[in-house]
Design a protein around this motif. Structure first.
Motif, mmCIF file in Angstrom:
data_model
loop_
_atom_site.group_PDB
_atom_site.id
_atom_site.type_symbol
_atom_site.label_atom_id
_atom_site.label_comp_id
_atom_site.label_asym_id
_atom_site.label_seq_id
_atom_site.Cartn_x
_atom_site.Cartn_y
_atom_site.Cartn_z
ATOM 1 N N GLY A 57 0.834 -1.199 0.000
ATOM 2 C CA GLY A 57 0.000 0.000 0.000
ATOM 3 C C GLY A 57 0.863 1.240 0.000
ATOM 4 O O GLY A 57 2.092 1.171 -0.155
ATOM 5 N N MET A 58 0.258 2.391 0.169
ATOM 6 C CA MET A 58 0.984 3.660 0.262
ATOM 7 C C MET A 58 1.126 4.010 1.738
ATOM 8 O O MET A 58 0.140 4.018 2.481
ATOM 9 C CB MET A 58 0.246 4.769 -0.491
ATOM 10 C CG MET A 58 1.063 6.029 -0.632
ATOM 11 S SD MET A 58 0.288 7.220 -1.780
ATOM 12 C CE MET A 58 1.598 8.443 -1.887
ATOM 13 N N TYR A 59 2.350 4.325 2.148
ATOM 14 C CA TYR A 59 2.661 4.466 3.577
ATOM 15 C C TYR A 59 2.715 5.919 4.046
ATOM 16 O O TYR A 59 3.208 6.795 3.340
ATOM 17 C CB TYR A 59 4.005 3.803 3.872
ATOM 18 C CG TYR A 59 3.878 2.317 4.112
ATOM 19 C CD1 TYR A 59 3.942 1.783 5.389
ATOM 20 C CD2 TYR A 59 3.661 1.442 3.054
ATOM 21 C CE1 TYR A 59 3.813 0.423 5.611
ATOM 22 C CE2 TYR A 59 3.525 0.087 3.257
ATOM 23 C CZ TYR A 59 3.604 -0.418 4.547
ATOM 24 O OH TYR A 59 3.465 -1.757 4.760
ATOM 25 N N PHE A 60 2.207 6.103 5.271
ATOM 26 C CA PHE A 60 2.205 7.420 5.897
ATOM 27 C C PHE A 60 2.577 7.291 7.376
ATOM 28 O O PHE A 60 2.184 6.327 8.041
ATOM 29 C CB PHE A 60 0.817 8.069 5.784
ATOM 30 C CG PHE A 60 0.379 8.332 4.373
ATOM 31 C CD1 PHE A 60 0.660 9.545 3.754
ATOM 32 C CD2 PHE A 60 -0.298 7.363 3.651
ATOM 33 C CE1 PHE A 60 0.266 9.780 2.445
ATOM 34 C CE2 PHE A 60 -0.692 7.587 2.336
ATOM 35 C CZ PHE A 60 -0.419 8.799 1.738
ATOM 36 N N TRP A 61 3.307 8.274 7.853
ATOM 37 C CA TRP A 61 3.566 8.395 9.280
ATOM 38 C C TRP A 61 2.382 9.154 9.883
ATOM 39 O O TRP A 61 2.015 10.229 9.407
ATOM 40 C CB TRP A 61 4.860 9.168 9.534
ATOM 41 C CG TRP A 61 6.052 8.569 8.843
ATOM 42 C CD1 TRP A 61 6.460 8.821 7.565
ATOM 43 C CD2 TRP A 61 6.964 7.612 9.383
ATOM 44 N NE1 TRP A 61 7.580 8.084 7.283
ATOM 45 C CE2 TRP A 61 7.916 7.329 8.374
ATOM 46 C CE3 TRP A 61 7.081 6.975 10.617
ATOM 47 C CZ2 TRP A 61 8.969 6.441 8.558
ATOM 48 C CZ3 TRP A 61 8.128 6.085 10.807
ATOM 49 C CH2 TRP A 61 9.049 5.825 9.795
ATOM 50 N N ASP A 62 1.782 8.592 10.894
ATOM 51 C CA ASP A 62 0.595 9.180 11.515
ATOM 52 C C ASP A 62 0.980 10.434 12.297
ATOM 53 O O ASP A 62 1.655 10.363 13.326
ATOM 54 C CB ASP A 62 -0.046 8.140 12.450
ATOM 55 C CG ASP A 62 -1.420 8.569 12.955
ATOM 56 O OD1 ASP A 62 -1.668 9.784 13.056
ATOM 57 O OD2 ASP A 62 -2.232 7.684 13.260
ATOM 58 N N ASN A 63 0.566 11.606 11.755
ATOM 59 C CA ASN A 63 0.741 12.897 12.434
ATOM 60 C C ASN A 63 2.194 13.192 12.797
ATOM 61 O O ASN A 63 2.479 13.742 13.865
ATOM 62 C CB ASN A 63 -0.135 12.936 13.703
ATOM 63 C CG ASN A 63 -0.445 14.360 14.144
ATOM 64 O OD1 ASN A 63 -0.633 15.241 13.312
ATOM 65 N ND2 ASN A 63 -0.486 14.593 15.449
ATOM 66 N N ASP A 64 3.137 12.838 11.916
ATOM 67 C CA ASP A 64 4.549 13.009 12.252
ATOM 68 C C ASP A 64 5.365 13.396 11.013
ATOM 69 O O ASP A 64 6.063 12.567 10.425
ATOM 70 C CB ASP A 64 5.093 11.712 12.853
ATOM 71 C CG ASP A 64 6.403 11.910 13.611
ATOM 72 O OD1 ASP A 64 7.061 12.945 13.397
ATOM 73 O OD2 ASP A 64 6.749 11.025 14.415
ATOM 74 N N PRO A 65 5.318 14.679 10.603
ATOM 75 C CA PRO A 65 6.063 15.101 9.418
ATOM 76 C C PRO A 65 7.572 15.014 9.601
ATOM 77 O O PRO A 65 8.305 14.765 8.646
ATOM 78 C CB PRO A 65 5.604 16.550 9.208
ATOM 79 C CG PRO A 65 5.101 16.995 10.546
ATOM 80 C CD PRO A 65 4.514 15.780 11.176
ATOM 81 N N GLU A 66 8.046 15.222 10.843
ATOM 82 C CA GLU A 66 9.478 15.165 11.099
ATOM 83 C C GLU A 66 10.024 13.768 10.818
ATOM 84 O O GLU A 66 11.073 13.603 10.207
ATOM 85 C CB GLU A 66 9.795 15.570 12.547
ATOM 86 C CG GLU A 66 9.543 17.030 12.863
ATOM 87 C CD GLU A 66 8.083 17.330 13.185
ATOM 88 O OE1 GLU A 66 7.292 16.356 13.300
ATOM 89 O OE2 GLU A 66 7.739 18.521 13.312
ATOM 90 N N ARG A 67 9.268 12.770 11.260
ATOM 91 C CA ARG A 67 9.708 11.391 11.046
ATOM 92 C C ARG A 67 9.656 11.017 9.564
ATOM 93 O O ARG A 67 10.500 10.255 9.063
ATOM 94 C CB ARG A 67 8.797 10.483 11.861
ATOM 95 C CG ARG A 67 9.374 9.148 12.242
ATOM 96 C CD ARG A 67 10.736 9.258 12.915
ATOM 97 N NE ARG A 67 11.477 8.052 12.581
ATOM 98 C CZ ARG A 67 11.188 6.859 13.071
ATOM 99 N NH1 ARG A 67 10.238 6.739 13.965
ATOM 100 N NH2 ARG A 67 11.868 5.810 12.703
ATOM 101 N N ALA A 68 8.680 11.557 8.857
ATOM 102 C CA ALA A 68 8.587 11.306 7.414
ATOM 103 C C ALA A 68 9.813 11.863 6.696
ATOM 104 O O ALA A 68 10.363 11.228 5.786
ATOM 105 C CB ALA A 68 7.309 11.931 6.855
ATOM 106 N N LEU A 69 10.247 13.049 7.105
ATOM 107 C CA LEU A 69 11.435 13.652 6.490
ATOM 108 C C LEU A 69 12.684 12.851 6.844
ATOM 109 O O LEU A 69 13.559 12.637 5.995
ATOM 110 C CB LEU A 69 11.587 15.099 6.938
ATOM 111 C CG LEU A 69 12.768 15.867 6.324
ATOM 112 C CD1 LEU A 69 12.651 15.892 4.802
ATOM 113 C CD2 LEU A 69 12.823 17.287 6.880
ATOM 114 N N GLU A 70 12.788 12.403 8.090
ATOM 115 C CA GLU A 70 13.915 11.568 8.505
ATOM 116 C C GLU A 70 14.014 10.324 7.629
ATOM 117 O O GLU A 70 15.106 9.912 7.222
ATOM 118 C CB GLU A 70 13.764 11.148 9.972
ATOM 119 C CG GLU A 70 14.061 12.241 10.975
ATOM 120 C CD GLU A 70 13.878 11.755 12.395
ATOM 121 O OE1 GLU A 70 13.814 10.523 12.607
ATOM 122 O OE2 GLU A 70 13.800 12.599 13.305
#
Length: 205
Positions: free
Chosen positions: A43-56
């Motif tokens: 599927g397509m993955y998302f970090w729940d309410n965590d943009p900083e972790r997505a950038l990391e």
């Protein structure tokens, strides 16, 4: 009855800036991950309410797991409004039982064909189980089993993960604890957006 979640989730996806811009401008179709080691299945993955972790993650991917399919030259983050729909939420009490049953089915099928069970493994440089080959196979077995039994398909999968070093001695928390959402049904994504930076100089008069 309560597997359908009514609330919206704000998720963040780490990617190259060009992918972010195409998603926001509706010029790029929904593209799911189909790796054998995906943590929550395909599927397509998302970090729940965590943009900083997505950038990391985007920075980590650029450095450690660069691929020709989705190369990252400028790490960025795209936000999404997600309606979870029928959610396989591994945080609630019912879903783990479904997963355990799916493992039994998967294990029996592997043994019947004399195949070796896949394993969850860390990368060479770490100890966290980053390559989730077993979990991915079990979750995909659950999805297939529901189709075979004419049960509604899950739109999303949501799970919590304990990752990284302990925060302190004897801690029950780790440095990289997080929640991920895997979107299987693209209709669950109601819109993409570019996250805003906080205005730290703003003060309410």
């Amino acid at each position: 009855m309560y597997s359908k979640r009514a609330n919206l989730i704000i998720g963040f996806h780490g990617c190259d800036e060009s992918i972010r811009d195409r998603l926001v401008n509706s010029k790029s179709a929904f593209k799911k991950s189909e790796n054998d080691y995906d943590w929550l299945g395909h599927g397509m993955y998302f970090w729940d309410n965590d943009p900083e972790r997505a950038l990391e993650f985007a920075v980590f991917k650029k450095t450690h797991i660069q691929s020709s399919k989705s190369p990252i030259t400028k790490p960025s983050v795209v936000g999404a409004l997600i309606n979870p729909g029928l959610c396989l939420d591994l945080i609630n009490s019912k879903s783990p039982h479904l997963l355990k049953s799916a493992f039994s089915i998967f294990k029996s099928e592997m043994e019947r064909n004399d195949y070796e069970l896949p394993k969850n493994k860390p990368l060479k440089t770490g100890k966290d189980l980053v390559l989730r080959n077993l979990d991915c196979a079990v979750i995909e077995t659950l999805h297939l089993t529901r189709i075979e039994n004419k049960l509604p398909s899950f739109d999303t999968v949501r799970g919590v993960f304990w990752e990284g070093n302990d925060l302190y001695d004897n801690a029950g928390f780790k440095e990289k604890n997080h929640i991920q959402v895997c979107v299987r049904n693209p209709n669950c994504i109601k819109g993409f957006f570019i996250p805003r930076e906080s205005d730290n100089d703003f003060d309410i008069p």
